[in-house]
Scaffold this motif. Structure first.
Motif, PDB file in Angstrom:
ATOM      1  N   THR A 196     -87.211  48.313  -1.020  1.00  8.98           N
ATOM      2  CA  THR A 196     -86.344  48.052   0.135  1.00  8.98           C
ATOM      3  C   THR A 196     -85.952  46.577   0.219  1.00  8.98           C
ATOM      4  N   LEU A 237     -89.723  52.594   4.030  1.00  8.28           N
ATOM      5  CA  LEU A 237     -89.495  51.164   4.250  1.00  8.28           C
ATOM      6  C   LEU A 237     -90.667  50.309   3.804  1.00  8.28           C
ATOM      7  N   TYR A 238     -90.437  49.002   3.863  1.00  5.87           N
ATOM      8  CA  TYR A 238     -91.488  47.990   3.696  1.00  5.87           C
ATOM      9  C   TYR A 238     -92.149  48.024   2.330  1.00  5.87           C
ATOM     10  N   ASN A 239     -91.347  48.035   1.288  1.00  4.10           N
ATOM     11  CA  ASN A 239     -91.869  47.883  -0.070  1.00  4.10           C
ATOM     12  C   ASN A 239     -90.859  47.074  -0.883  1.00  4.10           C
ATOM     13  N   LEU A 286     -87.795  43.534   5.565  1.00  2.00           N
ATOM     14  CA  LEU A 286     -87.794  44.813   4.860  1.00  2.00           C
ATOM     15  C   LEU A 286     -88.988  44.990   3.909  1.00  2.00           C
ATOM     16  N   GLY A 287     -89.808  43.957   3.743  1.00  2.00           N
ATOM     17  CA  GLY A 287     -90.930  44.069   2.822  1.00  2.00           C
ATOM     18  C   GLY A 287     -92.233  44.351   3.542  1.00  2.00           C
ATOM     19  N   GLY A 288     -93.229  44.755   2.759  1.00  2.00           N
ATOM     20  CA  GLY A 288     -94.555  44.963   3.310  1.00  2.00           C
ATOM     21  C   GLY A 288     -95.362  43.680   3.223  1.00  2.00           C
ATOM     22  N   ILE A 292     -83.287  49.391   8.627  1.00  2.00           N
ATOM     23  CA  ILE A 292     -84.372  50.052   9.358  1.00  2.00           C
ATOM     24  C   ILE A 292     -83.824  51.300  10.061  1.00  2.00           C
ATOM     25  N   SER A 345     -90.595  45.936  17.256  1.00  2.00           N
ATOM     26  CA  SER A 345     -90.076  47.122  16.583  1.00  2.00           C
ATOM     27  C   SER A 345     -88.592  47.104  16.860  1.00  2.00           C
ATOM     28  N   ASN A 377     -92.331  57.698   4.637  1.00  2.00           N
ATOM     29  CA  ASN A 377     -92.330  56.238   4.707  1.00  2.00           C
ATOM     30  C   ASN A 377     -91.505  55.670   3.573  1.00  2.00           C
ATOM     31  N   ASP A 406     -95.312  41.909  -0.158  1.00  2.00           N
ATOM     32  CA  ASP A 406     -94.025  41.675  -0.813  1.00  2.00           C
ATOM     33  C   ASP A 406     -93.475  40.273  -0.578  1.00  2.00           C
TER      34      ASP A 406
END
Lengths: 266, 289
Positions: free
Chosen positions: B156, B151-153, B232-234, B125, A230, B149, B237
């Motif tokens: 982003t 982030l992580y798509n 930055l991706g899920g 982040i 993290s 939420n 992605d």
């Protein structure tokens, strides 16, 4: 009227927003690296150097720094040597097919870095050179070389060949001319090329993740590995150190170059 | 030819040979090697079988999974390029036409080049994360009670790519705007065109080479990335370079990884070739140098 028009106002505002977009996230990294809070996120609970102290005590990070610096320096030396020689040939001589040669030399940045990384890894592995520091060094040399060639060539064009001709007509040998005239004049170009190679090598992660042997980390791959868990305040602190190094070095370099230029001019 | 002339003719090649050898042995030969390698087979035991097998290519070219990710990679790169062009053009225009500290503005623009890519990517982040700047601010203001939420798509990922690539775009547009004689614009306005018309009819067309060079760089660099989607991706992605990384580093299926790399190279190489055919490499080098 003119540039005080509405259109110009819109363009200026937009440009300011673009600069904010470019710098705000980086500024936040620096800000948070001084955050006393133990989670490395907002809110700021106080000003502290504790994350930098922890960095300095983190053996893995120190090792990554040593690796990155040694790799960067070796890359800079080799890449600059190759790049300066090639640039000299391209700028100083009439070489048949100079354009093709130029394109050939900058090809490593026209090929996506992932593809370059795969090709080099698999080929050298086939020859028996497995993931190692040497492979990492080869990789860094090959993709920093085009930048050195571009930067050095651009600066070499500005040096007048008449000075060399004058030296030779006064009886200096080509080698004497090179060391007494050409090299001092080229010094800023060489320094710029070396600095470029070092910084690009120091920053690289795309190729490095393919080439590095297990257990060896450079600073970017170390940050990347830490991100897997993290975002910790230590990463922000490490980011701040990297920013100071990679932004500070060129600025100091530019200042030194200007100083040298001023001295040789006066 | 006298011996002096012969030596003169040889000298540049002596100077060039180390660099040419390096690029040849460390780039071109390896590229040829992976072409050959992509027809080999990786067996379950981990040994390679040399030969001419079309299995890897069949898998790379027909598997819907690879095709879908290739398409979404090209889509992400295209959106990134368009956003960079729209965001970057006015900024480049501002720098080129401002009468103030042009040097400072350019230097500021160059600074991100010196700031590590991984730092710039992960910096988002801190902004968009659950305990990032935006969520903290909104919660402190009482607008939201639970962090959103963000982030992580895919959005982003594009944001991270735009942040990374925008300076390339701005610099290339700037270089071509700088090369335009401002008298041309003045001539257009004095002939009765509005400033907007003279921009559309004169400046914009003349700056297209820079826009194209910047666009090519953004597209090729964007489509070749695998770090940004990882940071930055899920999980869904992944971009095409992630597949290459997976095949080579995780699955250790090197022949398949070779075929996938070459596919990426072919698609992006085609774009570079088209660009080179119509605009030539000179503009690109101007922007890089």
């Amino acid at each position: 009227m003119g540039r005080f028009s509405l259109g110009w106002a819109a363009v200026s505002t937009w440009a300011v927003l673009v600069y904010v977009f470019m710098f705000l996230p980086v500024a936040v990294v620096v800000l948070l690296s001084f955050n006393a809070s133990q989670f490395g996120a907002f809110p700021m609970t106080g000003f502290s150097f504790r994350w930098f102290v922890e960095l300095a005590e983190n053996e893995a990070i120190l090792r990554a720094f040593r690796t990155s610096i040694v790799l960067g320096l070796l890359t800079a030396v080799i890449s600059t040597t190759l790049g300066v020689l090639a640039s000299l040939a391209l700028v100083r001589y009439r070489v048949p097919g100079a354009n093709t040669i130029s394109t050939f030399l900058i090809a490593p940045i026209l090929v996506p870095e992932v593809v370059l990384a795969v090709a080099l890894l698999l080929f050298l592995n086939f020859l028996g050179l497995h993931k190692s520091f040497a492979l990492l060094l080869f990789g860094h040399v090959i993709f920093t070389l085009p930048f050195v060639v571009l930067v050095v060539q651009a600066r070499l064009i500005a040096i007048k060949p008449e000075l060399e001709e004058a030296a030779q007509s006064l009886g200096a040998s080509p080698i004497q001319t090179f060391f007494a005239v050409t090299l001092p004049l080229m010094a800023p170009a060489v320094a710029a090329g070396a600095l470029f190679a070092f910084t690009i090598s120091f920053d690289d992660i795309t190729g490095t993740l393919f080439w590095k042997p297990g257990g060896v980390e450079t600073v970017p791959t170390q940050i990347f590995a830490m991100l897997r868990n993290s975002i910790s305040p230590e990463i922000n602190a490490l980011g701040t150190v990297m920013i100071v190094m990679t932004v500070g070095l060129p600025l100091i370099g530019a200042a030194v170059a200007r100083r040298l230029a001023a001295r040789s001019g006066g | 030819m006298s011996s002096v002339e012969a030596r003169e003719a040889r000298q540049p090649w002596i100077l060039l040979s180390p660099a040419l050898t390096a690029v040849g042995l460390l780039l071109f030969v390896p590229l040829i090697f992976i072409v050959v390698y992509s027809f080999w087979l990786r067996t379950a035991t981990g040994a390679d079988v040399a030969g001419f097998h079309l299995d890897n290519w069949a898998e790379a070219l027909t598997d819907a999974f690879y095709r879908d990710i290739l398409i979404s990679t090209l889509r992400i790169a295209a959106i990134t390029t368009v956003v960079c062009a729209l965001a970057g053009y006015p900024a480049a225009y501002f720098i080129a036409r401002s009468r103030g500290n042009k040097m400072i503005l350019l230097l500021l623009l160059m600074l991100p080049f010196w700031i590590s890519y991984i730092i710039r990517t992960m910096s988002w982040i801190n902004i968009l994360g659950v305990s990032g700047a935006i969520n903290s601010a909104l919660m402190a203001l009482g607008v939201i009670s639970e962090p959103i939420n963000m982030l992580y798509n895919e959005t982003t990922v594009i944001l991270g790519l735009v942040h990374f690539l925008l300076p390339f775009m701005i610099l290339n547009i700037y270089v071509s705007l700088e090369g335009i004689d401002t008298n041309l614009e003045d001539a257009a306005t004095s002939l009765g065109a509005t400033r907007w018309q003279s921009f559309l009819e004169v400046t914009l067309p003349l700056s297209l080479p820079g826009l194209a060079a910047g666009g090519l760089l953004c597209f090729v660099l964007g489509a070749g990335t695998y770090i940004t989607p990882l940071v930055l991706g899920g999980p869904t992605d992944a971009m095409f370079a992630n597949l290459v990384f997976e095949a080579i580093i995780t699955q250790l299926n090197w022949p398949l990884g070779s075929a996938l790399s070459l596919m990426l190279l072919a698609v992006l190489g085609l774009l570079v070739a088209i660009y080179n055919r119509y605009l030539g490499m000179a503009q690109l080098m101007k922007g890089l140098g």
